[in-house]
Design an enzyme around this catalytic site. Structure first.
Site, PDB file in Angstrom:
ATOM      1  N   ARG A  33     -24.445  20.165  -8.864  1.00 57.29           N
ATOM      2  CA  ARG A  33     -25.734  19.469  -8.593  1.00 57.29           C
ATOM      3  C   ARG A  33     -25.585  17.969  -8.402  1.00 57.29           C
ATOM      4  NH1 ARG A  33     -27.308  23.235 -12.443  1.00 57.29           N
ATOM      5  NH2 ARG A  33     -28.454  24.945 -11.503  1.00 57.29           N
ATOM      6  N   LYS A  63     -26.777   9.493   4.280  1.00 59.97           N
ATOM      7  CA  LYS A  63     -27.033  10.761   4.968  1.00 59.97           C
ATOM      8  C   LYS A  63     -25.756  11.581   4.908  1.00 59.97           C
ATOM      9  CE  LYS A  63     -30.578   9.941   8.464  1.00 59.97           C
ATOM     10  NZ  LYS A  63     -30.852   9.992   9.917  1.00 59.97           N
ATOM     11  N   GLU A  73     -22.695   1.635  18.196  1.00 55.47           N
ATOM     12  CA  GLU A  73     -23.625   1.501  17.058  1.00 55.47           C
ATOM     13  C   GLU A  73     -23.729   0.032  16.645  1.00 55.47           C
ATOM     14  OE1 GLU A  73     -25.371   4.042  16.153  1.00 55.47           O
ATOM     15  OE2 GLU A  73     -24.212   5.889  16.383  1.00 55.47           O
ATOM     16  N   LYS A 103     -28.151  -2.444   8.497  1.00 56.34           N
ATOM     17  CA  LYS A 103     -28.366  -1.056   8.087  1.00 56.34           C
ATOM     18  C   LYS A 103     -28.843  -1.008   6.635  1.00 56.34           C
ATOM     19  CE  LYS A 103     -27.304   3.674   8.295  1.00 56.34           C
ATOM     20  NZ  LYS A 103     -26.468   4.762   8.742  1.00 56.34           N
ATOM     21  N   GLU A 138     -36.084   8.062   5.821  1.00 55.69           N
ATOM     22  CA  GLU A 138     -36.515   8.106   7.225  1.00 55.69           C
ATOM     23  C   GLU A 138     -37.942   8.606   7.410  1.00 55.69           C
ATOM     24  OE1 GLU A 138     -33.245   9.022   9.869  1.00 55.69           O
ATOM     25  OE2 GLU A 138     -34.657   9.739  11.361  1.00 55.69           O
ATOM     26  N   ARG A 198     -36.711   3.502   9.230  1.00 56.59           N
ATOM     27  CA  ARG A 198     -35.340   3.968   9.496  1.00 56.59           C
ATOM     28  C   ARG A 198     -35.205   4.643  10.857  1.00 56.59           C
ATOM     29  NH1 ARG A 198     -31.078   6.573   5.041  1.00 56.59           N
ATOM     30  NH2 ARG A 198     -29.377   6.775   6.508  1.00 56.59           N
ATOM     31  N   ASN A 247     -32.428   5.133  15.472  1.00 57.54           N
ATOM     32  CA  ASN A 247     -32.170   6.161  16.476  1.00 57.54           C
ATOM     33  C   ASN A 247     -32.322   5.667  17.913  1.00 57.54           C
ATOM     34  OD1 ASN A 247     -31.641   8.187  14.564  1.00 57.54           O
ATOM     35  ND2 ASN A 247     -33.836   8.403  14.205  1.00 57.54           N
ATOM     36  N   HIS A 262     -30.494   7.390  20.687  1.00 60.80           N
ATOM     37  CA  HIS A 262     -30.087   8.698  20.180  1.00 60.80           C
ATOM     38  C   HIS A 262     -30.903   9.864  20.739  1.00 60.80           C
ATOM     39  CE1 HIS A 262     -27.709   6.238  17.552  1.00 60.80           C
ATOM     40  NE2 HIS A 262     -27.183   7.278  16.944  1.00 60.80           N
ATOM     41  N   HIS A 293     -28.291  12.256  21.848  1.00 57.25           N
ATOM     42  CA  HIS A 293     -28.133  13.591  21.255  1.00 57.25           C
ATOM     43  C   HIS A 293     -28.317  14.680  22.299  1.00 57.25           C
ATOM     44  CE1 HIS A 293     -29.077  12.141  16.895  1.00 57.25           C
ATOM     45  NE2 HIS A 293     -27.788  12.149  17.128  1.00 57.25           N
ATOM     46  N   HIS A 317     -19.692  10.362  20.400  1.00 58.84           N
ATOM     47  CA  HIS A 317     -21.054  10.040  19.967  1.00 58.84           C
ATOM     48  C   HIS A 317     -21.480   8.660  20.493  1.00 58.84           C
ATOM     49  CE1 HIS A 317     -24.640   9.903  17.551  1.00 58.84           C
ATOM     50  NE2 HIS A 317     -24.235   8.792  16.954  1.00 58.84           N
TER      51      HIS A 317
HETATM   52  N1  LIG Z   1     -24.157   9.937   7.990  1.00 64.13           N
HETATM   53  C1  LIG Z   1     -24.566   9.169   8.969  1.00 64.13           C
HETATM   54  O1  LIG Z   1     -25.472   8.349   8.816  1.00 64.13           O
HETATM   55  C2  LIG Z   1     -23.876   9.268  10.287  1.00 64.13           C
HETATM   56  C3  LIG Z   1     -24.099   8.300  11.271  1.00 64.13           C
HETATM   57  C4  LIG Z   1     -23.388   8.377  12.465  1.00 64.13           C
HETATM   58  C5  LIG Z   1     -22.474   9.410  12.656  1.00 64.13           C
HETATM   59  N2  LIG Z   1     -22.274  10.345  11.674  1.00 64.13           N
HETATM   60  C6  LIG Z   1     -21.294  11.421  11.838  1.00 64.13           C
HETATM   61  O2  LIG Z   1     -20.022  10.820  11.986  1.00 64.13           O
HETATM   62  C7  LIG Z   1     -19.159  11.723  12.681  1.00 64.13           C
HETATM   63  C8  LIG Z   1     -18.324  10.956  13.673  1.00 64.13           C
HETATM   64  O3  LIG Z   1     -17.539  10.025  12.970  1.00 64.13           O
HETATM   65  P1  LIG Z   1     -16.277   9.289  13.635  1.00 64.13           P
HETATM   66  O4  LIG Z   1     -16.653   8.809  14.972  1.00 64.13           O
HETATM   67  O5  LIG Z   1     -15.762   8.355  12.638  1.00 64.13           O
HETATM   68  O6  LIG Z   1     -15.288  10.502  13.921  1.00 64.13           O
HETATM   69  P2  LIG Z   1     -14.090  11.174  13.081  1.00 64.13           P
HETATM   70  O7  LIG Z   1     -14.349  11.171  11.645  1.00 64.13           O
HETATM   71  O8  LIG Z   1     -13.857  12.475  13.744  1.00 64.13           O
HETATM   72  O9  LIG Z   1     -12.858  10.201  13.389  1.00 64.13           O
HETATM   73  C9  LIG Z   1     -12.378  10.062  14.709  1.00 64.13           C
HETATM   74  C10 LIG Z   1     -10.871  10.256  14.784  1.00 64.13           C
HETATM   75  O10 LIG Z   1     -10.221   9.081  14.296  1.00 64.13           O
HETATM   76  C11 LIG Z   1      -9.210   9.443  13.359  1.00 64.13           C
HETATM   77  N3  LIG Z   1      -9.089   8.289  12.453  1.00 64.13           N
HETATM   78  C12 LIG Z   1      -9.903   7.936  11.434  1.00 64.13           C
HETATM   79  N4  LIG Z   1      -9.544   6.745  10.948  1.00 64.13           N
HETATM   80  C13 LIG Z   1      -8.467   6.328  11.649  1.00 64.13           C
HETATM   81  C14 LIG Z   1      -7.656   5.160  11.635  1.00 64.13           C
HETATM   82  N5  LIG Z   1      -7.926   4.145  10.802  1.00 64.13           N
HETATM   83  N6  LIG Z   1      -6.623   5.072  12.500  1.00 64.13           N
HETATM   84  C15 LIG Z   1      -6.391   6.081  13.395  1.00 64.13           C
HETATM   85  N7  LIG Z   1      -7.141   7.194  13.467  1.00 64.13           N
HETATM   86  C16 LIG Z   1      -8.160   7.314  12.619  1.00 64.13           C
HETATM   87  C17 LIG Z   1      -9.694  10.719  12.750  1.00 64.13           C
HETATM   88  O11 LIG Z   1      -8.640  11.462  12.208  1.00 64.13           O
HETATM   89  C18 LIG Z   1     -10.333  11.414  13.950  1.00 64.13           C
HETATM   90  O12 LIG Z   1      -9.351  12.071  14.697  1.00 64.13           O
HETATM   91  C19 LIG Z   1     -20.070  12.784  13.289  1.00 64.13           C
HETATM   92  O13 LIG Z   1     -19.921  13.979  12.580  1.00 64.13           O
HETATM   93  C20 LIG Z   1     -21.462  12.221  13.090  1.00 64.13           C
HETATM   94  O14 LIG Z   1     -22.431  13.232  12.919  1.00 64.13           O
HETATM   95  C21 LIG Z   1     -22.955  10.276  10.502  1.00 64.13           C
HETATM   96 ZN   LIG Z   2     -25.346   7.348  15.916  1.00 64.82          ZN
END
Ligand SMILES: NC(=O)c1ccc[n+]([C@@H]2O[C@H](COP(=O)([O-])OP(=O)(O)OC[C@H]3O[C@@H](n4cnc5c(N)ncnc54)[C@H](O)[C@@H]3O)[C@@H](O)[C@H]2O)c1
Ligand SMILES: [Zn+2]
Length: 365
Positions: free
Chosen positions: A121, A143, A185, A227, A237, A241, A245, A248, A252, A265
């Site tokens: 939990r 999130k 972003e 942020k 949100e 918040r 988007n 987005h 999306h 993304h």
């Molecule tokens: N929670 C939120 O508010 C929020 C906001 C935006 C996006 N997201 C989520 O984030 C995700 C995308 O995140 P992302 O773009 O970081 O992708 P990711 O986590 O897939 O990372 C991208 C790639 O970079 C590699 N990597 C990570 N750090 C590295 C480094 N320092 N050097 C070399 N390689 C490295 C990873 O292994 C991966 O292959 C999606 O699932 C999306 O839904 C969440």
């Molecule tokens: Zn985003």
């Protein structure tokens, strides 16, 4: 650079975001939350790069560490992976006083946060983001989610970390395309909120793209401050918040239409910001200069600004399915000035169609 600390003020969940260029301050930033046992959640790429550093810092703090390594990629943000992580946590005796450390990009951050929110939990977790996207966006704000085969991020919660530690030095190994995706972003914050940052960004974007430490640190600081400010006003949100988007709604839609395979993304969000701004321009909400500035900044960040070969009808249909929509109408965040946006949910569908017929660049030329 001097270490930076930003407070995210929430009534029961206040925490700090630390920005530094090494692991030196990590111990101090997470000490109050590190229990007897810790589980580091990371992916294979990040494991090879940074896991040993983090493990040895945790060990030196007297914590017994287990590390869970998942394969990189969005497909691993699933209930199946979550189940494997619960198993590893149980086998290693993690209890309510233990901590989970999310070490990696947004995939690992969302997944590890989801585990932390639900295991027993809810137990403490800390975000150590290593992609630019995670450092300016996903690690801040609480999130957490995993994907369902039918919908992205649909199983989740709002669950704040106890601390966020950003080591900008980790960005040195990030691939260019991943760096650019985070830039989308980062640029977004200038257009939705921070006019002053937007002015600075126009003149300093080359330094950021060269990953110059001072520029990078300042840009990440401004992004996290915006942020944090927005999340502190509206954690769940219900109002403000929503402006995060911007870009987005179309973004999306594009990601879903192309099965998350064509655009990253950030690339989809960049296109979304451009086409959404062109809708705002057609509505007379802004003049052409904002659209022009947006396109120029995105191009400098090596992000796309024109959509080619997309079926507009299918795209609009995909946008209608966004979970952020209310009562069947598509919600748009549109610019209404420099560094200022508003939320709209009754846009004339003709206008949306028109927006995809002409490239926004041509529209203002
Ligand atoms: N929670 C939120 O508010 C929020 C906001 C935006 C996006 N997201 C989520 O984030 C995700 C995308 O995140 P992302 O773009 O970081 O992708 P990711 O986590 O897939 O990372 C991208 C790639 O970079 C590699 N990597 C990570 N750090 C590295 C480094 N320092 N050097 C070399 N390689 C490295 C990873 O292994 C991966 O292959 C999606 O699932 C999306 O839904 C969440
Ligand atoms: Zn985003």
């Amino acid at each position: 650079m001097k270490p930076i600390s930003i407070d995210l003020d929430l009534p029961n969940n206040a925490y700090s975001i630390h920005i530094d260029q090494s692991w030196e301050g990590l111990d101090k930033a997470i000490k109050p939350f590190v229990g007897h046992k810790a589980m580091v959640v990371t992916d294979e790429n990040v494991y090879d790069l940074f896991a040993r550093d983090i493990e040895s810092i945790l060990n030196s703090m007297g914590s017994q560490v287990t590390t869970a390594v998942v394969k990189p990629g969005e497909e691993r943000k699933s209930l199946k992976t979550a189940e494997n992580l619960y198993t590893q946590a149980l086998e290693n005796g993690l209890d309510r006083s233990s901590v989970i450390i999310a070490l990696g990009g947004g995939v690992v951050g969302d997944l590890a946060g989801f585990i932390a929110a639900t295991y027993m939990r809810g137990i403490n977790y800390v975000q150590i983001p290593t992609t630019l996207l995670a450092q300016v966006d996903s690690s801040v704000g609480g999130k957490v989610a995993v994907n369902h085969p039918l919908a992205k991020n649909i199983i989740g919660s709002f669950y704040q970390p106890k601390s966020v530690y950003i080591n900008i030095d980790t960005l040195k190994t990030l691939q260019d395309r991943q760096f650019s995706t985070g830039m989308a972003e980062l640029i977004k914050y200038g257009f939705i909120w921070d006019n002053e940052f937007l002015g600075w960004l126009q003149h300093n974007i080359d330094g950021i793209m060269k990953r110059q430490e001072e520029d990078l640190a300042y840009a990440i600081e401004c992004s996290c401050k915006t942020k944090a400010h927005i999340v502190s006003q509206d954690e769940r949100e219900k109002g403000l918040r929503t402006i995060l988007n911007f870009g987005h709604t179309i973004g999306h839609g594009l990601e879903s239409l192309t099965n998350y395979g064509l655009y990253t993304h950030g690339e989809a969000v960049a296109l979304g910001m451009v086409y959404e701004s062109s809708i705002a321009y057609r509505m007379g909400l802004v003049d052409g200069s904002i659209l022009d500035l947006l396109i120029r900044v995105l191009e400098k960040a090596n992000l796309p600004t024109e959509i080619h070969g997309v079926d507009t009808e299918a795209l609009i249909k995909a946008m209608t399915h966004d979970k952020k929509n209310k009562g069947g109408s598509i919600v748009f965040v549109l610019p209404v000035g420099t560094g200022k946006v508003d939320v709209f949910n009754n846009i004339d569908s003709m206008l949306i169609h028109e927006a995809f017929k002409v490239s926004p660049k041509e529209l203002i030329s």
